[in-house]
Design a protein around this motif. Structure first.
Motif: not given
Length: 309
Positions: A201-207, A232-234, A236-243
């Motif tokens: 799937q389209r992914l948002i991941l930690t760096s 990508e983001s350093n 984890i709260r950022t990738v969670l919020n974006l998802a």
């Protein structure tokens, strides 16, 4: 022989072996060539043997020279151990603990156990060093940290001792924009999808460099998947919020709290036999643990025992 002398002599010998020339070696050491010659000659007279072969190039240690070089190296190692022990005693006296941790990990993990530890030792000062795992691991090996908190203890250096919480799950967050999203379902039952389907799937991941990303990259390699990484983001709260806000699928540890919101996204537990993590606290294998150290480890473990799978 003093530490300074042994260190100097090691440098002198190393330079002579490197340049095979007294003048060039002396120049590199910022000393005179006669002085360098005098020092080496004096040692050879005291030992009654030659240390370095000079009759052919390049210079090499004689058999006696190898023994002497090992002796100097052992002095260096003993001195390094002395410095570690002095530093250790000084830290105990000052009640300072230096703890390395990844920033995104520390933001949600340290509040779970550090307050309990500080209640036990209110006079103790905690210095957090928030940096990438590989940098904090190196600091711990160099005695620049007292402890390192991380994920996946199986991958750390063998000269470090670690205790962990045990295996923990990861969960995928599947938003409305994803074809796998199921209406009115807060938590999709495990084994509904193969993990390769999630990774396609389209992914948002930690760096790259984070423990989570290393495991995901390994799975991508195993399944031969070319990922569609949206961002990508350093943090984890950022990738969670974006998802959660419908940008793509992400994967986070189960210890990260996720509110159920079936109208916006699903939560999907990933199979623990495919991907899992263990939070650990590590110290150098040569560190002599004090009662304060043990209390830190115990408060860390006490929380983990409540959460481990």
């Amino acid at each position: 022989m003093s530490k300074l002398e042994s260190q100097d002599i090691l440098c002198y010998i190393d330079s002579l072996l490197k340049y095979s020339n007294y003048s060039r070696a002396a120049q590199s050491l910022y000393i005179s060539q006669p002085y360098l010659t005098k020092v080496i000659k004096k040692i050879e007279i005291e030992l009654g043997c030659e240390l370095i072969t000079r009759n052919k190039l390049p210079y090499r240690l004689t058999e006696q020279g190898k023994i002497y070089y090992q002796y100097l190296t052992s002095l260096e190692n003993s001195y390094a151990k002395l410095i570690r022990e002095i530093s250790y005693v000084s830290d105990v006296g000052n009640k300072v603990l230096r703890i390395g941790i990844l920033p995104s990990l520390g933001s949600y993990l340290t509040p779970l156990f550090l307050p309990a530890f500080v209640d036990l030792h209110p006079a103790c000062t905690i210095n957090l060093v928030e940096d990438l795992p590989e940098k904090n691991e190196k600091r711990l090996q160099n005695n620049e940290l007292d402890f390192w908190i991380g994920q996946n203890s199986s991958s750390i250096s063998p000269n470090l001792n670690a205790v962990s919480w045990g295996r923990h799950r990861y969960r995928a967050v599947i938003p409305r924009c994803c074809e796998l999203y199921q209406k009115h379902v807060a938590v999709i039952p495990e084994e509904t999808f193969d993990i390769s389907t999630i990774l396609n799937q389209r992914l948002i991941l930690t760096s790259k460099g984070s423990a989570i990303r290393k495991q995901i990259d390994q799975l991508l390699s195993v399944y031969k998947i070319q990922p569609q990484i949206v961002m990508e983001s350093n943090e984890i709260r950022t990738v969670l919020n974006l998802a959660q806000h419908n940008m793509g699928v992400t994967i986070v540890p189960e210890s990260v709290h996720i509110e159920e919101h079936a109208s916006e996204y699903n939560i999907y537990p990933l199979p623990i036999d495919k991907i899992s993590l263990d939070y650990f606290i590590a110290h150098h294998g040569e560190r002599k643990l004090t009662s304060v150290d043990h209390d830190l480890i115990h408060t860390f473990l006490n929380h983990g025992q409540q959460c481990a799978v």
